[in-house]
Design a protein around this motif. Structure first.
Motif, PDB file in Angstrom:
ATOM      1  N   ALA A 134       0.858  -1.196   0.000  1.00 51.23           N
ATOM      2  CA  ALA A 134       0.000   0.000   0.000  1.00 51.23           C
ATOM      3  C   ALA A 134       0.890   1.240   0.000  1.00 51.23           C
ATOM      4  N   GLU A 153       0.879   5.534  -0.180  1.00 55.59           N
ATOM      5  CA  GLU A 153       0.140   6.791  -0.100  1.00 55.59           C
ATOM      6  C   GLU A 153       0.847   7.806  -0.984  1.00 55.59           C
ATOM      7  N   TYR A 154       0.089   8.428  -1.881  1.00 56.01           N
ATOM      8  CA  TYR A 154       0.620   9.444  -2.788  1.00 56.01           C
ATOM      9  C   TYR A 154       0.076  10.800  -2.349  1.00 56.01           C
ATOM     10  N   THR A 155       0.979  11.732  -2.130  1.00 54.53           N
ATOM     11  CA  THR A 155       0.599  13.090  -1.794  1.00 54.53           C
ATOM     12  C   THR A 155       1.031  13.982  -2.942  1.00 54.53           C
ATOM     13  N   THR A 160      -4.428   6.736  -0.869  1.00 56.16           N
ATOM     14  CA  THR A 160      -3.732   5.466  -0.647  1.00 56.16           C
ATOM     15  C   THR A 160      -4.191   4.456  -1.682  1.00 56.16           C
ATOM     16  N   LYS A 184      -3.652   0.425  -3.215  1.00 57.87           N
ATOM     17  CA  LYS A 184      -3.206  -0.940  -2.913  1.00 57.87           C
ATOM     18  C   LYS A 184      -2.870  -1.640  -4.220  1.00 57.87           C
ATOM     19  N   ASN A 232       5.320   4.360   1.725  1.00 54.43           N
ATOM     20  CA  ASN A 232       4.841   3.013   2.016  1.00 54.43           C
ATOM     21  C   ASN A 232       4.097   3.067   3.343  1.00 54.43           C
ATOM     22  N   VAL A 233       2.786   2.861   3.307  1.00 51.89           N
ATOM     23  CA  VAL A 233       1.966   2.910   4.517  1.00 51.89           C
ATOM     24  C   VAL A 233       1.475   1.530   4.936  1.00 51.89           C
TER      25      VAL A 233
END
Length: 132
Positions: free
Chosen positions: A76, A78-80, A88, A90, A107-108
């Motif tokens: 998973a 997360e893109y900011t 997020t 997957k 990477n979350v």
């Protein structure tokens, strides 16, 4: 090989950012160049890079001289993206990142995460540039 040169530039940018106080985990990312090819649009090329993220690792805040499509292969991420709420993704999900938009990938998940990054970028230009 030209693709390795482009990836080396991106890795150097990550190292420079780290030295200037960027995200420490950026140096832990493993980038593997897969494809680099001219395309039918003059002055542009396509690149594909696999990026492996150890647990809790993040890229530096950066931008590209063209578009990116990020496809999550594992885990998973997360893109900011600049000016947007974080999202997020997957495994099996993808995100379009417009040219010149600053972004961070983190990477979350609990384990390693991987993405397939596909770029359509200007030829003979560094693949990534750090953004403060």
């Amino acid at each position: 090989m030209k693709i390795m040169h482009s990836i080396a530039i991106a890795a150097a940018a990550a190292s420079i950012s780290f030295a200037l106080g960027g995200v420490a985990q950026a140096q832990e990312l493993k980038r593997t160049g897969l494809v680099q090819s001219d395309i039918s649009v003059p002055g542009k090329e396509a690149l594909q890079v696999r990026v492996d993220f150890p647990p809790k690792a993040a890229s530096i805040n950066h931008k590209h001289p063209g578009e990116e499509i990020a496809y999550v292969l594992k885990g998973a991420l997360e893109y900011t993206l600049e000016g947007q709420k974080p999202v997020t993704l997957k495994a099996g999900e993808a995100l379009f990142i417009p040219a010149g938009v600053a972004h961070i990938a983190t990477n979350v998940g609990d384990g390693e995460a991987s993405e397939l990054a596909t770029y359509i970028v200007a030829k003979d230009t560094p693949l990534a540039a750090p953004v403060k």
